[in-house]
Design a protein around this motif. Sequence first.
Motif, PDB file in Angstrom:
ATOM      1  N   ALA A  84     -43.119  32.008   4.929  1.00  0.00           N
ATOM      2  CA  ALA A  84     -42.521  31.658   3.699  1.00  0.00           C
ATOM      3  C   ALA A  84     -41.826  32.804   3.114  1.00  0.00           C
ATOM      4  O   ALA A  84     -40.812  32.578   2.327  1.00  0.00           O
ATOM      5  N   LEU A  85     -42.524  33.953   2.864  1.00  0.00           N
ATOM      6  CA  LEU A  85     -41.873  35.068   2.315  1.00  0.00           C
ATOM      7  C   LEU A  85     -40.449  35.502   3.198  1.00  0.00           C
ATOM      8  O   LEU A  85     -39.518  35.847   2.490  1.00  0.00           O
ATOM      9  N   ASN A  86     -40.814  35.646   4.378  1.00  0.00           N
ATOM     10  CA  ASN A  86     -39.749  36.172   5.148  1.00  0.00           C
ATOM     11  C   ASN A  86     -38.417  35.190   4.940  1.00  0.00           C
ATOM     12  O   ASN A  86     -37.266  35.323   4.703  1.00  0.00           O
ATOM     13  N   LYS A  87     -38.647  33.676   4.920  1.00  0.00           N
ATOM     14  CA  LYS A  87     -37.846  32.542   4.555  1.00  0.00           C
ATOM     15  C   LYS A  87     -37.178  33.101   3.337  1.00  0.00           C
ATOM     16  O   LYS A  87     -35.801  32.473   3.131  1.00  0.00           O
ATOM     17  N   ILE A  88     -37.389  33.219   2.201  1.00  0.00           N
ATOM     18  CA  ILE A  88     -36.821  33.891   1.109  1.00  0.00           C
ATOM     19  C   ILE A  88     -36.403  35.111   0.907  1.00  0.00           C
ATOM     20  O   ILE A  88     -36.265  35.942   0.066  1.00  0.00           O
ATOM     21  N   SER A  89     -36.067  35.932   2.200  1.00  0.00           N
ATOM     22  CA  SER A  89     -35.670  37.106   2.220  1.00  0.00           C
ATOM     23  C   SER A  89     -36.772  38.126   1.610  1.00  0.00           C
ATOM     24  O   SER A  89     -36.089  39.244   0.953  1.00  0.00           O
ATOM     25  N   CYS A  90     -37.972  37.945   1.768  1.00  0.00           N
ATOM     26  CA  CYS A  90     -38.887  39.006   1.226  1.00  0.00           C
ATOM     27  C   CYS A  90     -39.529  39.422   2.547  1.00  0.00           C
ATOM     28  O   CYS A  90     -40.541  38.792   2.803  1.00  0.00           O
ATOM     29  N   PRO A  91     -39.177  40.492   3.030  1.00  0.00           N
ATOM     30  CA  PRO A  91     -39.818  41.000   4.348  1.00  0.00           C
ATOM     31  C   PRO A  91     -41.361  41.044   4.292  1.00  0.00           C
ATOM     32  O   PRO A  91     -41.694  41.691   3.291  1.00  0.00           O
ATOM     33  N   SER A  92     -41.836  40.490   5.391  1.00  0.00           N
ATOM     34  CA  SER A  92     -43.469  40.497   5.246  1.00  0.00           C
ATOM     35  C   SER A  92     -44.144  40.633   6.337  1.00  0.00           C
ATOM     36  O   SER A  92     -43.602  40.149   7.383  1.00  0.00           O
ATOM     37  N   LYS A  93     -45.146  41.075   6.728  1.00  0.00           N
ATOM     38  CA  LYS A  93     -45.970  41.086   7.871  1.00  0.00           C
ATOM     39  C   LYS A  93     -47.496  40.589   7.513  1.00  0.00           C
ATOM     40  O   LYS A  93     -47.907  41.163   6.592  1.00  0.00           O
ATOM     41  N   SER A  94     -47.934  39.970   8.349  1.00  0.00           N
ATOM     42  CA  SER A  94     -49.331  39.412   8.216  1.00  0.00           C
ATOM     43  C   SER A  94     -50.435  40.401   9.140  1.00  0.00           C
ATOM     44  O   SER A  94     -49.910  40.769  10.160  1.00  0.00           O
ATOM     45  N   TYR A  95     -51.527  40.649   8.811  1.00  0.00           N
ATOM     46  CA  TYR A  95     -52.531  41.102   9.309  1.00  0.00           C
ATOM     47  C   TYR A  95     -53.942  40.338   9.346  1.00  0.00           C
ATOM     48  O   TYR A  95     -54.304  39.968   8.261  1.00  0.00           O
ATOM     49  N   THR A  96     -54.688  40.324  10.437  1.00  0.00           N
ATOM     50  CA  THR A  96     -55.989  39.703  10.278  1.00  0.00           C
ATOM     51  C   THR A  96     -56.866  41.003  10.002  1.00  0.00           C
ATOM     52  O   THR A  96     -56.388  42.144  10.168  1.00  0.00           O
ATOM     53  N   GLY A  97     -58.092  40.668   9.627  1.00  0.00           N
ATOM     54  CA  GLY A  97     -58.994  41.780   9.277  1.00  0.00           C
ATOM     55  C   GLY A  97     -59.059  42.889  10.626  1.00  0.00           C
ATOM     56  O   GLY A  97     -59.074  44.037  10.356  1.00  0.00           O
ATOM     57  N   GLY A  98     -59.173  42.394  11.892  1.00  0.00           N
ATOM     58  CA  GLY A  98     -59.280  43.180  12.981  1.00  0.00           C
ATOM     59  C   GLY A  98     -57.762  44.002  13.045  1.00  0.00           C
ATOM     60  O   GLY A  98     -57.975  45.222  13.558  1.00  0.00           O
ATOM     61  N   GLN A  99     -56.839  43.271  12.886  1.00  0.00           N
ATOM     62  CA  GLN A  99     -55.456  43.976  13.058  1.00  0.00           C
ATOM     63  C   GLN A  99     -55.291  45.391  12.282  1.00  0.00           C
ATOM     64  O   GLN A  99     -54.947  46.315  12.541  1.00  0.00           O
ATOM     65  N   VAL A 100     -55.992  44.926  10.650  1.00  0.00           N
ATOM     66  CA  VAL A 100     -55.830  46.074   9.871  1.00  0.00           C
ATOM     67  C   VAL A 100     -56.822  47.190  10.283  1.00  0.00           C
ATOM     68  O   VAL A 100     -56.449  48.278  10.448  1.00  0.00           O
TER      69      VAL A 100
END
Length: 273
Positions: A84-100
């Motif tokens: 949803a953030l990327n769609k409105i031109s707000c670059p975003s990346k998601s992380y699971t707890g393990g990925q962080v």
Amino acid sequence: MALLVQKYGGTSVGTTERIEAVAKKIKKFKDSGDDVVIVVSAMSGETNRLLSLSGSITEEPAGRELDVLLSTGEQVTIALLSMALNKISCPSKSYTGGQVRIQTDSAHTKARIVDIDTQKLQLDLASGFVVVVAGFQGVDIDGNLTTLGRGGSDTTAVALAAVLEAEECQIYTDVDGVYTTDPRVVDSARRMDEVTFEEMIEMASLGSKVLQIRAVEFAAKYNVPLRVLSSFKDGPGTLITIDRGNEMERVAFNRDEAKSTVVGVPDIPEIAS
Ligand code: ASP
Ligand code: MG
């Protein structure tokens, strides 16, 4: 420019429409120059749905497997919110707890955070991304998925705010702050501008479910300014702080009990009576 950690609870991300509304809200902070790290819960009802799925197979699931199951709830919301953030031109990346690499002990379903690796998050923030992290979950030293106990996304948010030295940890929820008593029961309930950590812990122990008690204790320990606000309407919310601010009598609600704090009483024997 401030670094804010914002947590959005299950109701705030309960539908894709609400997720898109949250994305717009986040973009406003980003556009005003703040760096934002977002922590989300699972969509409302999802954790209970997953628990009942496991319950229909066994009454005694292994904690390890329960954590693999329960942590999927938050994985859904981080991905949808980043989209949803990327769609409105707000670059975003998601992380699971393990990925962080939010490392916890191995106490499945009630794990405690022992360490957080901030490296990837800090690199992403420096590159202008809004970072969206799954609440409530981590990994133990062997890479097993763990969860932090019900309401644990609050604790994830506070822990991230502590290690990232955020200006504020903002908990967005379906109430617009902390009230003197339960507003659904007592008409004269007032929203408080400020409340101390001690009073908040007291209120949580009296049954107030605004914040996970562990999150409040964690915030007090690491002196993280914590604010409870509404996802749905603008307003200052309630700041939870060690600063006693303007002291006054405060009352919390429980069906059988009330508690008042009287301050400024001289320390003289028998004065309490
Ligand atoms: N999804 C988890 C729960 O329902 C964690 C959280 O929402 O904070 O308890
Ligand atoms: Mg909660």
